[in-house]
Scaffold this active site. Structure first.
Site, PDB file in Angstrom:
ATOM      1  N   LYS A 112      52.773  33.386 -55.702  1.00 46.76           N
ATOM      2  CA  LYS A 112      51.618  34.055 -55.150  1.00 46.76           C
ATOM      3  C   LYS A 112      52.002  34.729 -53.831  1.00 46.76           C
ATOM      4  CE  LYS A 112      46.968  33.453 -53.381  1.00 46.76           C
ATOM      5  NZ  LYS A 112      46.438  32.888 -52.171  1.00 46.76           N
ATOM      6  N   HIS A 136      45.607  42.116 -50.198  1.00 49.46           N
ATOM      7  CA  HIS A 136      44.360  42.617 -49.598  1.00 49.46           C
ATOM      8  C   HIS A 136      44.105  44.060 -50.035  1.00 49.46           C
ATOM      9  CE1 HIS A 136      45.920  39.658 -46.530  1.00 49.46           C
ATOM     10  NE2 HIS A 136      44.743  39.132 -46.816  1.00 49.46           N
ATOM     11  N   CYS A 172      47.216  19.612 -47.401  1.00 43.23           N
ATOM     12  CA  CYS A 172      46.427  20.594 -48.159  1.00 43.23           C
ATOM     13  C   CYS A 172      47.277  21.137 -49.301  1.00 43.23           C
ATOM     14  CB  CYS A 172      46.001  21.743 -47.239  1.00 43.23           C
ATOM     15  SG  CYS A 172      45.318  23.169 -48.137  1.00 43.23           S
ATOM     16  N   CYS A 214      42.618  26.705 -44.438  1.00 45.00           N
ATOM     17  CA  CYS A 214      41.616  27.147 -45.421  1.00 45.00           C
ATOM     18  C   CYS A 214      40.265  27.363 -44.764  1.00 45.00           C
ATOM     19  CB  CYS A 214      41.425  26.105 -46.518  1.00 45.00           C
ATOM     20  SG  CYS A 214      42.849  25.803 -47.561  1.00 45.00           S
ATOM     21  N   HIS A 228      48.481  42.257 -46.377  1.00 43.01           N
ATOM     22  CA  HIS A 228      49.578  42.462 -47.324  1.00 43.01           C
ATOM     23  C   HIS A 228      49.014  43.154 -48.568  1.00 43.01           C
ATOM     24  CE1 HIS A 228      48.120  39.024 -49.555  1.00 43.01           C
ATOM     25  NE2 HIS A 228      48.427  38.158 -48.606  1.00 43.01           N
TER      26      HIS A 228
HETATM   27 ZN   LIG Z   1      44.540  24.668 -46.568  1.00 43.61          ZN
END
Ligand SMILES: [Zn+2]
Length: 520
Positions: free
Chosen positions: A305, A24, A155, A133, A21
């Site tokens: 974000k 990057h 997370c 992650c 996207h």
């Molecule tokens: Zn994560």
């Protein structure tokens, strides 16, 4: 040891789980602008980018798509990640994949070296892991879930439950490097930038470091641990090593000593990996730490974000198909203070395209060249008498050259462009106030007309040199129209104001044509 004239710069290697996207592309462009600038300043500049292809997340994605992880990675590299470099006009010197043999073999050498030196031991890992992650998580990294995950810990980044691992793993004695890292941050204030990122890293390390689990044994998509092939190397430990394996570590000592250490451009969300784990790994191996780790901000779309999962992901080609790669590069480097978060909006992009690129720079170039064609038959005049106004433009050319170079040395790309744009604005004001079209009406003003057109052509040439790393397509066309000799990219950017011009101009198409279609 580098002799100081090399400039090795890296982007993060991107995880092939998904397609690129604009976040990057933003990182790629920033690193590319810096590399092009240093290259044009006569340095041995080397830009590395590439892809991160191991780990549990890739394995699961590949299985879900009915292919092997290598097939999945090959497909994404060829159809998405390499084309991204074309889309935003990246002039990289190398592209490394963590499945390359040159990476795998030399990453293993590094690991064996650490093992032999006693920096690695066998332990039990029991704790949380977020596959999204690809990161071990402390309880403090987790938050209460909502919706379908209400009542469980998730997370904080992915809002999905983490996994509880209980594996026999190999551990890196990272905890023993805390004091050396703190001394590094203290002695080299520029090592982690910007300042907010540096402060965050320092306070994190001051809380004390744990040892790091660096292997996984419950799946096998990764680099085999050289002394125990029932384990694969933890994907981040593997990925970070790309910066040295691509530069020759373990297989080309001459190249490695020429290039290393590097400047790393990373998103601030992966700063700890680059500013804590990575230098600790290098200290353990007795290798010089990076020159600098710069954490840039996030792109925000509608206040959030950029993220595909949150439906704010925008493909870079959505922008370049309409506005072109130069406009993409200019917009993100100009509109966002490098290092800070920045908001993207189609309205802001359209407005800056029209006012700054089309009207400010493009129109200036077209008008000046058209007047040289009309009033001087395309021949660039060679006046001998200049006025104070002409000298002021000359002074601005030098000031912009120096100020932009100084800003680039601090990685302040937005400040460099702002310094260059003072010349764009002053030249526009100069043309308006000197009124060459009025001077052209009276042969008695011929000498003055020639001084004005010469001054304007000189200014345009300086702009072409200075803007070449940022808008390479448009400046290449302008350079041709100005009759500049040789390749624009060979003209020293640190002496941009001293460029030597051609004798004739040739017609110039609109550098930034009007955008007819509505976008967004
Ligand atoms: Zn994560």
């Amino acid at each position: 040891m580098s002799d100081g004239s090399s400039f090795y710069i890296t982007t993060p290697i991107f995880y092939v789980n998904d397609v690129p996207h604009i976040g990057h592309a933003y990182t790629e462009v920033a690193a590319d602008v810096l590399a092009r600038w240093h290259r044009q300043a006569g340095e041995d500049a080397w830009l590395l980018t590439g892809t991160d292809e191991h780990g549990q997340k890739i394995l699961r994605t590949a299985i879900a798509n009915g292919v092997t992880p290598k097939e999945w990675a090959d497909r994404l590299v060829e159809t998405a990640w390499k084309p991204l470099l074309q889309t935003v006009d990246i002039k990289n010197d190398d592209f490394i994949r963590t499945t390359d043999e040159r990476h795998e073999v030399n990453a293993q050498k590094f690991l064996q070296h650490l093992y032999d030196a006693g920096h690695i031991y066998t332990g039990e890992y029991e704790g949380f892991y977020c596959v999204g992650c690809e990161e071990y998580k402390q309880p403090s990294d987790l938050i209460d879930g909502t919706g379908e995950f209400a009542g469980v810990q998730v997370c904080a980044i992915h809002s999905i439950p983490v996994e509880l691992l209980h594996e026999k793993n190999y551990f890196f004695r990272m905890s023993t490097f805390a004091d050396q890292l703190l001394a590094l941050y203290e002695d080299n204030p520029d090592f982690v930038q910007p300042a907010a990122a540096r402060n965050e890293v320092i306070s994190f390390v001051k809380q004390g470091l744990s040892d790091l689990s660096i292997s996984r044994s419950s799946f096998d998509w990764g680099i085999k641990v050289p002394w125990d092939d029932t384990h694969v190397v933890y994907v981040w430990f593997d990925a970070l090593l790309n910066y040295i394996t691509a530069a020759g570590y373990g297989h080309d000592d001459e190249k490695f000593s020429r290039l290393w250490p590097a400047t790393h451009i990373v998103g601030k969300d992966i700063l700890r990996f680059h500013a804590v784990i990575w230098p600790a790994m290098l200290l353990a191996a007795g290798i010089e730490v990076p020159r600098r780790v710069f954490g840039h901000g996030w792109l925000l779309v509608g206040g959030e974000k950029m993220s595909k999962s949150k439906l704010t992901g925008i493909a870079p080609s959505q922008i370049t198909d309409t506005f072109g790669s130069d406009a993409f590069r200019y917009y993100f480097m100009r509109a966002i203070s490098f290092g800070q978060d920045g908001s993207f909006s189609w309205e802001d992009l359209s407005a800056r395209y029209q006012s700054e690129l089309a009207n400010g720079f493009g129109n200036l170039a077209s008008r000046v060249i058209a007047m040289v064609v009309r009033y001087c038959d395309g021949e660039i005049p060679t006046p001998t008498v200049f006025s104070e106004d002409d000298d002021l433009i000359r002074a601005t050319e030098k000031r912009a050259t120096d100020a932009a170079g100084e800003a680039i040395s601090r990685l302040a790309i937005h400040e460099a462009i702002a310094a260059i744009w003072e010349l764009v604005d002053e030249l526009n004001g100069y043309i308006t106030s000197q009124e060459p079209w009025a001077l052209a009406k009276d042969p008695a003003n011929r000498a003055r007309l020639e001084a004005v057109l010469f001054t304007a052509v000189r200014g345009l040439g300086t702009l072409a040199v200075l803007l070449s790393p940022i808008v390479p397509q448009a400046t290449g066309k302008l350079w041709q129209a100005l009759g500049g000799s040789g390749e624009l990219t060979d003209v020293r950017i640190d002496q941009a104001w001293q460029w030597t011009g051609g004798t004739h101009v040739s017609p110039l198409e609109a550098l930034f044509p009007r955008i007819e279609a509505t976008v967004g």
